[in-house]
Design a protein around this motif. Sequence first.
Motif, PDB file in Angstrom:
ATOM      1  N   ASP A   3       0.828  -1.207   0.000  1.00  0.00           N
ATOM      2  CA  ASP A   3       0.000   0.000   0.000  1.00  0.00           C
ATOM      3  C   ASP A   3       0.864   1.260   0.000  1.00  0.00           C
ATOM      4  OD1 ASP A   3      -2.285  -1.547  -0.016  1.00  0.00           O
ATOM      5  OD2 ASP A   3      -2.624  -1.367   2.157  1.00  0.00           O
ATOM      6  N   ARG A   7       0.861   4.161  -2.792  1.00  0.00           N
ATOM      7  CA  ARG A   7       0.631   5.570  -2.445  1.00  0.00           C
ATOM      8  C   ARG A   7       1.771   6.438  -2.980  1.00  0.00           C
ATOM      9  NH1 ARG A   7      -2.954   7.325   0.770  1.00  0.00           N
ATOM     10  NH2 ARG A   7      -3.202   5.385   1.879  1.00  0.00           N
ATOM     11  N   GLN A  31     -10.048  -1.970  -0.990  1.00  0.00           N
ATOM     12  CA  GLN A  31     -10.613  -0.678  -0.569  1.00  0.00           C
ATOM     13  C   GLN A  31      -9.508   0.355  -0.401  1.00  0.00           C
ATOM     14  OE1 GLN A  31     -13.921   0.143  -0.451  1.00  0.00           O
ATOM     15  NE2 GLN A  31     -13.029   2.185  -0.323  1.00  0.00           N
ATOM     16  N   THR A  32      -8.336  -0.071   0.063  1.00  0.00           N
ATOM     17  CA  THR A  32      -7.206   0.858   0.210  1.00  0.00           C
ATOM     18  C   THR A  32      -6.813   1.427  -1.150  1.00  0.00           C
ATOM     19  OG1 THR A  32      -6.402  -0.340   2.135  1.00  0.00           O
ATOM     20  CG2 THR A  32      -4.827   1.101   1.021  1.00  0.00           C
ATOM     21  N   SER A  33      -6.754   0.578  -2.171  1.00  0.00           N
ATOM     22  CA  SER A  33      -6.406   1.047  -3.517  1.00  0.00           C
ATOM     23  C   SER A  33      -7.454   2.022  -4.039  1.00  0.00           C
ATOM     24  CB  SER A  33      -6.274  -0.128  -4.480  1.00  0.00           C
ATOM     25  OG  SER A  33      -5.165  -0.919  -4.137  1.00  0.00           O
ATOM     26  N   ASP A  35      -9.377   3.925  -2.247  1.00  0.00           N
ATOM     27  CA  ASP A  35      -9.211   5.154  -1.467  1.00  0.00           C
ATOM     28  C   ASP A  35      -8.057   5.995  -2.003  1.00  0.00           C
ATOM     29  OD1 ASP A  35     -11.326   4.346   0.115  1.00  0.00           O
ATOM     30  OD2 ASP A  35     -10.054   3.663   1.772  1.00  0.00           O
ATOM     31  N   ILE A  36      -6.955   5.360  -2.357  1.00  0.00           N
ATOM     32  CA  ILE A  36      -5.802   6.079  -2.898  1.00  0.00           C
ATOM     33  C   ILE A  36      -6.152   6.677  -4.259  1.00  0.00           C
ATOM     34  CG2 ILE A  36      -3.433   5.839  -3.773  1.00  0.00           C
ATOM     35  CD1 ILE A  36      -3.050   3.644  -1.570  1.00  0.00           C
ATOM     36  N   THR A  38      -8.979   7.555  -5.449  1.00  0.00           N
ATOM     37  CA  THR A  38     -10.037   8.568  -5.412  1.00  0.00           C
ATOM     38  C   THR A  38      -9.762   9.671  -4.390  1.00  0.00           C
ATOM     39  OG1 THR A  38     -11.331   7.230  -3.855  1.00  0.00           O
ATOM     40  CG2 THR A  38     -11.795   6.941  -6.210  1.00  0.00           C
ATOM     41  N   ASP A  39      -8.539   9.730  -3.884  1.00  0.00           N
ATOM     42  CA  ASP A  39      -8.170  10.748  -2.895  1.00  0.00           C
ATOM     43  C   ASP A  39      -8.341  12.143  -3.509  1.00  0.00           C
ATOM     44  OD1 ASP A  39      -6.273  12.737  -1.710  1.00  0.00           O
ATOM     45  OD2 ASP A  39      -5.952  11.105  -0.299  1.00  0.00           O
TER      46      ASP A  39
END
Length: 66
Positions: A3, A7, A31-33, A35-36, A38-39
């Motif tokens: 992750d 990032r 979900q982490t990907s 989130d990154i 769509t930051d």
Amino acid sequence: MTDEEFRTQMTLWAAAAAPLVIGSDVRKLSQTSVDILTDPDMLAINQDAAGVQAVRVARRAPRRRG
């Protein structure tokens, strides 16, 4: 890719003001990907109206004294 590596890659992409091409199945992203990707801050840097790539402003970080 971890992750943190992802990032970092996205940060470099945003600073380069480059188009984003996702080479994986977006339905299977963690979900982490998501989130990154769509930051809002990251996207705002990349989509800056000036469309200019970031530039280095210093060769190295200043030393901390303490």
